[in-house]
Design a protein around this motif. Structure first.
Motif, PDB file in Angstrom:
ATOM      1  N   HIS A 168       0.840  -1.200   0.000  1.00  0.00           N
ATOM      2  CA  HIS A 168       0.000   0.000   0.000  1.00  0.00           C
ATOM      3  C   HIS A 168       0.871   1.245   0.000  1.00  0.00           C
ATOM      4  CE1 HIS A 168      -3.328  -2.674   1.115  1.00  0.00           C
ATOM      5  NE2 HIS A 168      -2.527  -3.169   2.044  1.00  0.00           N
ATOM      6  N   PHE A 182      -3.493   3.774  -2.691  1.00  0.00           N
ATOM      7  CA  PHE A 182      -3.620   2.709  -3.684  1.00  0.00           C
ATOM      8  C   PHE A 182      -2.951   1.444  -3.164  1.00  0.00           C
ATOM      9  CE2 PHE A 182       0.321   4.905  -4.727  1.00  0.00           C
ATOM     10  CZ  PHE A 182       1.212   3.891  -5.054  1.00  0.00           C
ATOM     11  N   THR A 183      -3.382   0.333  -3.710  1.00  0.00           N
ATOM     12  CA  THR A 183      -2.831  -0.983  -3.398  1.00  0.00           C
ATOM     13  C   THR A 183      -2.157  -1.507  -4.647  1.00  0.00           C
ATOM     14  OG1 THR A 183      -4.534  -1.426  -1.734  1.00  0.00           O
ATOM     15  CG2 THR A 183      -3.440  -3.347  -2.702  1.00  0.00           C
ATOM     16  N   TYR A 184      -1.046  -2.218  -4.479  1.00  0.00           N
ATOM     17  CA  TYR A 184      -0.368  -2.706  -5.674  1.00  0.00           C
ATOM     18  C   TYR A 184       0.336  -4.034  -5.422  1.00  0.00           C
ATOM     19  CZ  TYR A 184       4.080  -0.789  -3.797  1.00  0.00           C
ATOM     20  OH  TYR A 184       5.182  -0.518  -3.026  1.00  0.00           O
ATOM     21  N   TYR A 194      -1.729  -1.936 -10.239  1.00  0.00           N
ATOM     22  CA  TYR A 194      -2.205  -0.903  -9.323  1.00  0.00           C
ATOM     23  C   TYR A 194      -3.722  -1.013  -9.199  1.00  0.00           C
ATOM     24  CZ  TYR A 194       2.184   1.655 -10.487  1.00  0.00           C
ATOM     25  OH  TYR A 194       3.474   2.044 -10.702  1.00  0.00           O
ATOM     26  N   MET A 196      -7.075   1.023  -7.309  1.00  0.00           N
ATOM     27  CA  MET A 196      -7.623   2.120  -6.508  1.00  0.00           C
ATOM     28  C   MET A 196      -9.144   1.995  -6.499  1.00  0.00           C
ATOM     29  SD  MET A 196      -5.249   5.414  -7.611  1.00  0.00           S
ATOM     30  CE  MET A 196      -5.812   6.411  -6.202  1.00  0.00           C
ATOM     31  N   LYS A 199     -11.395   5.073  -6.896  1.00  0.00           N
ATOM     32  CA  LYS A 199     -11.419   5.696  -8.216  1.00  0.00           C
ATOM     33  C   LYS A 199     -11.904   4.737  -9.296  1.00  0.00           C
ATOM     34  CE  LYS A 199      -9.498   9.490  -6.658  1.00  0.00           C
ATOM     35  NZ  LYS A 199     -10.248  10.768  -6.578  1.00  0.00           N
ATOM     36  N   LEU A 217       0.889   5.738 -12.444  1.00  0.00           N
ATOM     37  CA  LEU A 217      -0.495   6.066 -12.102  1.00  0.00           C
ATOM     38  C   LEU A 217      -0.849   7.493 -12.525  1.00  0.00           C
ATOM     39  CD1 LEU A 217      -1.271   4.476  -8.616  1.00  0.00           C
ATOM     40  CD2 LEU A 217      -2.479   4.103 -10.766  1.00  0.00           C
TER      41      LEU A 217
END
Length: 232
Positions: A168, A182-184, A194, A196, A199, A217
């Protein structure tokens, strides 16, 4: 199980587990990690030991994921690649993925490497972001929220946080239209998925070299808002 998911198991296995660069520089071709790569978890089971003083301390070690892979296979009584296909890959509408094995008749390598196309990673990212479907959620809602970093403070995100086998971070560059956490998931060669949820955004980045974490991003969002590409 949670301690393995968060890389806080306390296993004493890989040298300098918390520092990837140092670990690679001091890589021992005859050490535990090399034997794990060559023979799988079965080749090193006798060397696995948890040091109580190391419990709860973060140390990124591939063996944690290898143990989780074995656990899932035991619980579901299926090979790990079949579990992945049934629980994630097929519901996400992705094509077949190819997983590294120690041999044709051996189990897959849980921690590395899963080969798939960018299009399929987009599908998997959306599947995770949407928690499967309303009719059949992939995770319990509280686990899904935690998977995407709920409860993490701003400083945790700024510093970069490792959660339930995902990472994160936060977009906070002044002057950029896209902001927020965001999480990746990151591949060995710099590939990144990625996600989100706030969004409704999934971005997959493939390339021959690593890129700056936030730049992809920002670039993708600016292209979307400019109408240059379709949303994914």
């Amino acid at each position: 199980m949670r301690s393995f998911l968060e890389m806080r198991s306390g296993l004493e296995f890989e040298e300098d587990g918390a520092d990837k660069q140092n670990r690679l520089a001091a890589y021992n071709p005859f050490g535990n990690l090399a034997r794990l790569h060559a023979g799988g978890l079965s080749a090193v089971e006798g060397q696995l030991a948890v040091l109580p003083q190391n419990r709860d301390g973060f140390s990124y070690q591939n063996v944690n994921t290898a143990v989780l892979g074995r656990l899932l296979s035991e619980v579901y009584r299926q090979p790990l690649h079949d579990i992945l296909a049934q629980k994630i890959w097929q519901p996400a509408g992705a094509a077949e993925a190819f997983w590294l094995r120690h041999g044709e008749a051996s189990e897959v390598t849980a921690y590395c490497c899963l080969f798939a196309t960018p299009r399929d990673w987009i599908g998997v990212g959306r599947f995770l972001m949407e928690n499967g479907s309303r009719a059949e959620p992939f995770l319990r809602d509280d686990l899904w929220q935690e998977f995407f970093g709920s409860g993490l403070g701003r400083q945790d995100l700024v510093d970069g946080s490792y959660g339930l086998h995902v990472r994160h971070n936060i977009l906070d560059r002044q002057g950029q239209a896209l902001q927020g956490p965001f999480t990746y998931m990151m591949g060995q060669g710099g590939q990144i998925v990625y996600i989100m949820p706030e969004k409704d955004l999934v971005v997959v980045r493939f390339g021959e070299q690593h890129s700056l974490l936030h730049s992809t991003l920002y670039s993708a969002w600016n292209s979307l808002t400019a109408g240059n590409v379709s949303a994914q």
